[in-house]
Design an enzyme around this catalytic site. Structure first.
Site, PDB file in Angstrom:
ATOM      1  CE  LYS A 208      -4.050  -2.370   1.834  1.00 38.10           C
ATOM      2  NZ  LYS A 208      -5.359  -1.736   2.283  1.00 38.10           N
ATOM      3  NE  ARG A 248      -6.903  -9.408   1.330  1.00 41.13           N
ATOM      4  CZ  ARG A 248      -6.670  -8.210   0.951  1.00 41.13           C
ATOM      5  NH1 ARG A 248      -5.879  -7.247   0.611  1.00 41.13           N
ATOM      6  NH2 ARG A 248      -7.446  -8.328  -0.386  1.00 41.13           N
TER       7      ARG A 248
END
Length: 269
Positions: A208, A248
């Site tokens: 991210k 995750r």
């Protein structure tokens, strides 16, 4: 021990690996590779939630994921399904999924919580303030940690009212969802607020933009997926230290390696 959830995007447009595993056979093979790399769970998604992504129909979402869910479950994998649709959640559990990972925390589909209550499945409730088309429009907070914790608490209460017992509820602070990179780091520093009550917490920082911002502040450019996966592995270790139930990630192998070193360091190996 912190579990590792491997990401299987069966989409043409996910932010990192969109299109790479859009074919059923490619997605199944990828999921099996992640499992061989040490994934404890596989999270299969058929709708991109990247900023600006458009919604897909339930029929299209299910056509993308159900053969993959069934094949991976038949191979013995613990399968999670990343969906905001109650009908897809029901179909996915029938295909073998054991966890529903709803990035909207049950807000996108009013029928989601009742549907999961009637299923033999756990649910991930993520912090969310709106769909991807305007993901950052609601990124306004006075005290972001308190507000994320409080808003997740409201979703947990709604799940309980719908009939989902506490032991089937997992929470996720939703890094990147309705939060700027800088705000994401504020939430990171307040993770203990989420884990202090013993509830399972899922953390998803993989590849991210918050990682690019952190590296950039040190004059470092993350120029490849491998660079981002190394940075993700670091956040996975820190999440484990903060008490996360699972992380995750796209790259299971690097994360597994980092967590193993952390466990040895702490004397847990």
């Amino acid at each position: 021990m912190t579990l590792v959830m491997g990401i299987v995007n069966v989409t043409p447009d996910s932010f990192s690996d969109g299109g790479r595993y859009a074919d059923h056979d490619a997605a199944i093979a990828h999921g099996l590779r992640l499992r061989a790399d040490g994934a404890d769970l596989l999270d299969v998604g058929g709708e991109s939630t990247r900023p600006g992504a458009e919604r897909v129909t339930e029929a299209e979402e299910q056509a993308r994921i159900l053969p993959v869910v069934e094949a991976l479950a038949d191979a013995g994998a613990i399968v999670s399904v990343d969906t905001m649709n109650a009908a897809t959640a029901i179909a996915a559990v029938r295909a073998g999924a054991l966890i529903i990972n709803d990035v909207s925390g049950g807000l996108a589909d009013p029928g989601m919580l009742a549907a999961v209550a009637g299923l033999d499945a756990d649910i991930v409730l993520q912090h969310w303030r709106g769909h991807s088309a305007d993901m950052y429009g609601a990124a306004v907070y006075d005290d972001i940690v308190a507000e994320v914790v409080g808003e997740l608490g409201v979703r947990v209460d709604a799940a309980r009212v719908a009939g989902i017992p506490d032991e089937r509820i997992i929470v996720d602070p939703g890094f990147g969802f309705g939060k700027t990179p800088e705000q994401n780091w504020e939430v990171v520093r307040g993770l203990s607020r989420l884990t202090e009550d013993g509830r399972r917490v899922l953390i998803g920082t993989s590849r991210k933009r918050m990682l690019d911002v952190a590296a950039g502040a040190a004059g470092i450019a993350l120029e490849s997926e491998a660079d981002r996966d190394i940075a993700t592995a670091v956040t996975s270790v820190l999440a484990a230290q903060a008490g996360a139930w699972a992380v995750r990630v796209h790259d299971v192998a690097r994360t597994r390696m980092a967590l193993a070193v952390r466990e040895a360091w702490e004397g847990e190996a």
